[in-house]
Design a protein around this motif. Structure first.
Motif, PDB file in Angstrom:
ATOM      1  N   ALA A  54      20.402  74.600  57.949  1.00  0.00           N
ATOM      2  CA  ALA A  54      19.474  75.228  58.901  1.00  0.00           C
ATOM      3  C   ALA A  54      18.480  74.192  59.441  1.00  0.00           C
ATOM      4  CB  ALA A  54      18.738  76.389  58.234  1.00  0.00           C
TER       5      ALA A  54
ATOM      6  N   GLY B  59      23.131  76.008  53.595  1.00  0.00           N
ATOM      7  CA  GLY B  59      21.861  76.660  53.318  1.00  0.00           C
ATOM      8  C   GLY B  59      20.702  76.018  54.057  1.00  0.00           C
TER       9      GLY B  59
ATOM     10  N   GLU C  91      14.843  84.237  56.926  1.00  0.00           N
ATOM     11  CA  GLU C  91      14.720  82.915  56.291  1.00  0.00           C
ATOM     12  C   GLU C  91      14.840  81.792  57.318  1.00  0.00           C
ATOM     13  OE1 GLU C  91      16.265  84.106  51.825  1.00  0.00           O
ATOM     14  OE2 GLU C  91      17.688  83.216  53.220  1.00  0.00           O
ATOM     15  N   ARG C  92      15.729  81.948  58.282  1.00  0.00           N
ATOM     16  CA  ARG C  92      15.839  80.927  59.331  1.00  0.00           C
ATOM     17  C   ARG C  92      14.558  80.832  60.153  1.00  0.00           C
ATOM     18  NH1 ARG C  92      22.020  81.509  61.609  1.00  0.00           N
ATOM     19  NH2 ARG C  92      22.997  80.656  59.742  1.00  0.00           N
TER      20      ARG C  92
ATOM     21  N   ARG D 191      18.829  88.706  54.529  1.00  0.00           N
ATOM     22  CA  ARG D 191      17.621  87.884  54.682  1.00  0.00           C
ATOM     23  C   ARG D 191      17.829  86.679  55.601  1.00  0.00           C
ATOM     24  NH1 ARG D 191      17.244  88.244  48.596  1.00  0.00           N
ATOM     25  NH2 ARG D 191      18.462  86.364  48.738  1.00  0.00           N
ATOM     26  N   LYS D 192      19.062  86.434  56.002  1.00  0.00           N
ATOM     27  CA  LYS D 192      19.391  85.206  56.741  1.00  0.00           C
ATOM     28  C   LYS D 192      18.472  84.970  57.939  1.00  0.00           C
ATOM     29  CE  LYS D 192      23.004  85.102  59.453  1.00  0.00           C
ATOM     30  NZ  LYS D 192      24.381  85.035  59.960  1.00  0.00           N
ATOM     31  N   HIS D 193      18.323  85.946  58.792  1.00  0.00           N
ATOM     32  CA  HIS D 193      17.530  85.773  60.015  1.00  0.00           C
ATOM     33  C   HIS D 193      16.070  85.490  59.675  1.00  0.00           C
ATOM     34  CE1 HIS D 193      16.466  86.053  64.207  1.00  0.00           C
ATOM     35  NE2 HIS D 193      15.523  86.930  63.890  1.00  0.00           N
TER      36      HIS D 193
ATOM     37  N   ASN E 138      22.324  79.148  49.451  1.00  0.00           N
ATOM     38  CA  ASN E 138      22.372  80.444  50.135  1.00  0.00           C
ATOM     39  C   ASN E 138      21.156  80.710  50.997  1.00  0.00           C
ATOM     40  OD1 ASN E 138      24.883  81.180  49.051  1.00  0.00           O
ATOM     41  ND2 ASN E 138      23.886  81.702  47.126  1.00  0.00           N
ATOM     42  N   TYR E 139      20.175  79.805  51.001  1.00  0.00           N
ATOM     43  CA  TYR E 139      18.970  80.046  51.794  1.00  0.00           C
ATOM     44  C   TYR E 139      19.319  79.958  53.282  1.00  0.00           C
ATOM     45  CZ  TYR E 139      14.170  80.177  53.316  1.00  0.00           C
ATOM     46  OH  TYR E 139      13.004  80.567  53.915  1.00  0.00           O
ATOM     47  N   ALA E 140      18.933  80.957  54.029  1.00  0.00           N
ATOM     48  CA  ALA E 140      19.136  81.018  55.488  1.00  0.00           C
ATOM     49  C   ALA E 140      20.613  80.947  55.868  1.00  0.00           C
ATOM     50  CB  ALA E 140      18.363  79.905  56.189  1.00  0.00           C
ATOM     51  N   ARG E 141      21.471  81.374  54.954  1.00  0.00           N
ATOM     52  CA  ARG E 141      22.899  81.230  55.216  1.00  0.00           C
ATOM     53  C   ARG E 141      23.634  82.548  55.395  1.00  0.00           C
ATOM     54  NH1 ARG E 141      27.430  78.409  51.596  1.00  0.00           N
ATOM     55  NH2 ARG E 141      28.940  78.092  53.239  1.00  0.00           N
ATOM     56  N   SER E 142      23.330  83.529  54.556  1.00  0.00           N
ATOM     57  CA  SER E 142      24.079  84.778  54.652  1.00  0.00           C
ATOM     58  C   SER E 142      23.248  85.933  54.113  1.00  0.00           C
ATOM     59  CB  SER E 142      25.387  84.664  53.855  1.00  0.00           C
ATOM     60  OG  SER E 142      25.093  84.419  52.496  1.00  0.00           O
TER      61      SER E 142
END
Length: 126
Positions: free
Chosen positions: A53, A49, A26-27, A22-24, A15-19
């Motif tokens: 990314a 995830g 984290e990316r 927090r997505k933006h 789920n990291y940088a995925r949805s």
């Protein structure tokens, strides 16, 4: 220009940088870390995830990448394959960094394996 090849191995939760909200953020954090490390190649597990990314970052920067997709339920096997591949390059001049983004059993397994062979590990917090 560096005299050594810098290899960055990316691992992290699905789920990291995925949805989510927090997505933006984290990316951006992932991109910032990869840009700071300036890898010559990015290695990842082709999972959703952080891996996904990192793959997108590699494409956007024209950085070579190598993916090690896992068969269902075989995360430890895939992680071993990724790290064994990097360790097989020991005779060459290279710098390897495992970047561990938050989440998942696969991340924990990969970090433990990397530390056992004295690989440099950068653990990223949310």
């Amino acid at each position: 220009m560096r005299d050594i090849l810098r290899i960055v191995v990316v691992t992290g939760g699905p789920n990291y940088a995925r949805s989510g909200p927090r997505k933006h953020k984290e990316r951006l954090k992932l991109r910032s870390i990869l840009e700071r490390l300036e890898p010559d190649i990015v290695i990842h597990g082709a999972a959703p995830g952080a891996d996904e990314a990192a793959s997108r970052w590699a494409v956007s920067t024209e950085t070579p990448q190598l993916a090690f997709p896992a068969k269902t339920g075989l995360l430890p096997t895939r992680n071993k394959q990724m790290l064994d591949f990097v360790l097989d390059l020991r005779g060459m001049l290279h710098d390897v960094v495992l970047v561990a983004f938050p989440g998942g059993e696969g991340r924990t397994n990969c970090v433990q394996r990397a530390r056992r062979v004295n690989m440099r590990v950068l653990e990223v917090e949310r």
